[in-house]
Design a protein around this motif. Structure first.
Motif, PDB file in Angstrom:
ATOM      1  N   TYR A  55      62.407 -41.308  11.665  1.00 33.39           N
ATOM      2  CA  TYR A  55      62.135 -42.572  11.088  1.00 33.39           C
ATOM      3  C   TYR A  55      63.391 -43.348  11.128  1.00 33.39           C
ATOM      4  O   TYR A  55      64.492 -43.049  10.721  1.00 33.39           O
ATOM      5  N   ALA A  56      63.104 -44.592  11.740  1.00 33.69           N
ATOM      6  CA  ALA A  56      64.133 -45.340  12.289  1.00 33.69           C
ATOM      7  C   ALA A  56      65.097 -46.358  11.173  1.00 33.69           C
ATOM      8  O   ALA A  56      66.076 -46.881  11.481  1.00 33.69           O
ATOM      9  N   THR A  57      64.248 -46.662   9.973  1.00 34.44           N
ATOM     10  CA  THR A  57      64.921 -47.671   9.239  1.00 34.44           C
ATOM     11  C   THR A  57      64.882 -46.825   7.785  1.00 34.44           C
ATOM     12  O   THR A  57      63.943 -47.518   7.043  1.00 34.44           O
ATOM     13  N   PRO A  58      65.366 -45.974   7.536  1.00 32.24           N
ATOM     14  CA  PRO A  58      65.518 -45.160   6.161  1.00 32.24           C
ATOM     15  C   PRO A  58      65.798 -46.132   5.097  1.00 32.24           C
ATOM     16  O   PRO A  58      65.462 -45.985   3.849  1.00 32.24           O
ATOM     17  N   ALA A  59      66.709 -47.096   5.319  1.00 29.26           N
ATOM     18  CA  ALA A  59      67.058 -48.099   4.185  1.00 29.26           C
ATOM     19  C   ALA A  59      66.090 -48.666   3.580  1.00 29.26           C
ATOM     20  O   ALA A  59      66.160 -49.170   2.535  1.00 29.26           O
ATOM     21  N   SER A  60      64.873 -49.063   4.299  1.00 30.93           N
ATOM     22  CA  SER A  60      63.876 -49.555   3.716  1.00 30.93           C
ATOM     23  C   SER A  60      63.020 -48.930   2.665  1.00 30.93           C
ATOM     24  O   SER A  60      63.139 -49.292   1.645  1.00 30.93           O
ATOM     25  N   ALA A  61      62.980 -47.634   3.192  1.00 33.96           N
ATOM     26  CA  ALA A  61      62.290 -46.645   2.184  1.00 33.96           C
ATOM     27  C   ALA A  61      63.155 -46.467   0.951  1.00 33.96           C
ATOM     28  O   ALA A  61      62.645 -46.530  -0.136  1.00 33.96           O
ATOM     29  N   LEU A  62      64.414 -46.366   1.233  1.00 35.14           N
ATOM     30  CA  LEU A  62      65.278 -46.089  -0.048  1.00 35.14           C
ATOM     31  C   LEU A  62      65.328 -47.197  -1.085  1.00 35.14           C
ATOM     32  O   LEU A  62      65.384 -46.985  -2.139  1.00 35.14           O
ATOM     33  N   ALA A  63      65.444 -48.646  -0.417  1.00 33.38           N
ATOM     34  CA  ALA A  63      65.374 -49.731  -1.404  1.00 33.38           C
ATOM     35  C   ALA A  63      64.116 -49.919  -1.966  1.00 33.38           C
ATOM     36  O   ALA A  63      64.206 -50.158  -3.148  1.00 33.38           O
ATOM     37  N   ASN A  64      63.007 -49.723  -1.296  1.00 30.78           N
ATOM     38  CA  ASN A  64      61.831 -49.826  -1.998  1.00 30.78           C
ATOM     39  C   ASN A  64      61.460 -48.440  -3.141  1.00 30.78           C
ATOM     40  O   ASN A  64      60.992 -48.792  -4.253  1.00 30.78           O
ATOM     41  N   ALA A  65      62.061 -47.610  -2.962  1.00 28.83           N
ATOM     42  CA  ALA A  65      61.979 -46.368  -3.771  1.00 28.83           C
ATOM     43  C   ALA A  65      62.883 -46.623  -4.957  1.00 28.83           C
ATOM     44  O   ALA A  65      62.631 -46.585  -6.046  1.00 28.83           O
ATOM     45  N   GLY A  66      64.147 -47.192  -4.682  1.00 29.60           N
ATOM     46  CA  GLY A  66      65.061 -47.672  -5.792  1.00 29.60           C
ATOM     47  C   GLY A  66      64.488 -48.716  -6.589  1.00 29.60           C
ATOM     48  O   GLY A  66      64.539 -48.551  -8.065  1.00 29.60           O
ATOM     49  N   GLY A  67      63.917 -49.759  -6.310  1.00 28.69           N
ATOM     50  CA  GLY A  67      63.301 -50.774  -6.738  1.00 28.69           C
ATOM     51  C   GLY A  67      62.157 -50.250  -7.500  1.00 28.69           C
ATOM     52  O   GLY A  67      61.889 -50.696  -8.943  1.00 28.69           O
ATOM     53  N   CYS A  68      61.320 -49.328  -7.133  1.00 25.94           N
ATOM     54  CA  CYS A  68      60.120 -48.881  -7.823  1.00 25.94           C
ATOM     55  C   CYS A  68      60.458 -48.049  -8.762  1.00 25.94           C
ATOM     56  O   CYS A  68      59.813 -47.709 -10.038  1.00 25.94           O
ATOM     57  N   ALA A  69      61.735 -46.988  -8.679  1.00 31.78           N
ATOM     58  CA  ALA A  69      61.947 -46.334  -9.627  1.00 31.78           C
ATOM     59  C   ALA A  69      62.183 -46.965 -10.765  1.00 31.78           C
ATOM     60  O   ALA A  69      62.354 -46.568 -11.773  1.00 31.78           O
ATOM     61  N   LEU A  70      62.904 -48.318 -10.860  1.00 38.60           N
ATOM     62  CA  LEU A  70      63.182 -49.106 -11.981  1.00 38.60           C
ATOM     63  C   LEU A  70      62.125 -49.379 -12.734  1.00 38.60           C
ATOM     64  O   LEU A  70      61.890 -49.219 -13.900  1.00 38.60           O
TER      65      LEU A  70
END
Length: 265
Positions: free
Chosen positions: A153-168
């Motif tokens: 997966y070439a852009t893990p920052a995207s999934a991490l950002a989405n996961a963090g915002g969603c976790a909020l």
């Protein structure tokens, strides 16, 4: 589709020329010239399938960018008919459905794309993002985890950002901070991660930290009304009413079509 320009390699042409020279003195019947062999180029079925699919996906993408939803839909469905085992056409159909306001269909297409490409991190991330923005933040986190575990997966920052915002949104502040900080570490100018970190710090009452992330967010990408509103709220909590007023004025100047901003949210 036109066939590629297939030329014989130079070494082959030279060999043919030498072979002709070796028959020195060869004669041809009067009025006749030697006829070159006819080469027929045929793509195998797998190649024709791949190229046909790609052609339809490209045409659908171009039509979607131009606002031609009907044409885009037709081309994307043609791609699915050619090869239903690939995710790109389903993701295009999801975008088309979203543009038409059909969120149920969009979700169905995103899920189908994830089903046919369970190892594509970008596809899994897209479905997770759809779930998160449609009232299913807890379910979305599972798909972000799958995306992050996907090989290559070439852009893990995207999934991490989405996961963090969603976790909020899911009421998981510890996970939110963990994932958002990881996203910012990987991609310091990730606008969504920076905004979500500002919101996370604001919710925890850490207003100086929230201000720092808010300022970084405004430097990373064009402002949105929500980002300016948050910045104004942060300054109110820090007691800087003049700075808060400046952000509110920016909202009035840059987003005049919106209702008058509320300084306290």
């Amino acid at each position: 589709m036109p066939l590629p320009d297939c030329r014989l390699p130079a070494v082959v042409l030279c060999a043919l020329a030498l072979a002709g020279c070796g028959r020195h003195g060869a004669r041809h019947p009067a009025g006749q010239l030697p006829v070159a062999p006819v080469y027929e180029v045929r793509d195998d079925p797998a190649t024709r399938k791949r190229v046909g699919y790609q052609d339809q996906v490209v045409l659908a993408s171009e039509a979607l960018r131009a606002g031609g939803l009907d044409v885009a839909d037709k081309k994307a469905r043609a791609a699915v008919k050619i090869d239903p085992s690939r995710p790109e056409a389903y993701m295009l159909l999801a975008q088309i459905a979203s543009s038409r306001g059909d969120n149920v269909a969009a979700g169905s297409h995103y899920r189908k794309a994830a089903d046919v490409a369970p190892s594509r991190g970008d596809v899994l991330n897209n479905y997770g993002a759809w779930l998160c923005t449609h009232g299913q933040p807890a379910a979305a986190l599972e798909w972000f985890d799958r995306a992050l575990a996907a090989p290559g997966y070439a852009t893990p920052a995207s999934a991490l950002a989405n996961a963090g915002g969603c976790a909020l949104d899911a009421g998981q502040p510890e996970r939110a901070e963990r994932d958002l900080r990881a996203a910012v570490q990987l991609e310091p100018t990730n606008a969504y991660a920076l905004e979500s970190m500002a919101r996370s710090e604001f919710a925890r009452g850490r207003f100086f930290e929230a201000r720092a992330f808010s300022q970084r967010r405004l430097a990373a990408a064009p402002a949105t009304r929500s980002v300016l509103q948050l910045a104004s709220q942060i300054e109110v909590q820090l007691g800087d009413n003049a700075a808060s007023s400046r952000y509110l004025q920016r909202i009035r100047n840059e987003f005049p079509q919106d209702a008058a901003p509320n300084p306290r949210g």
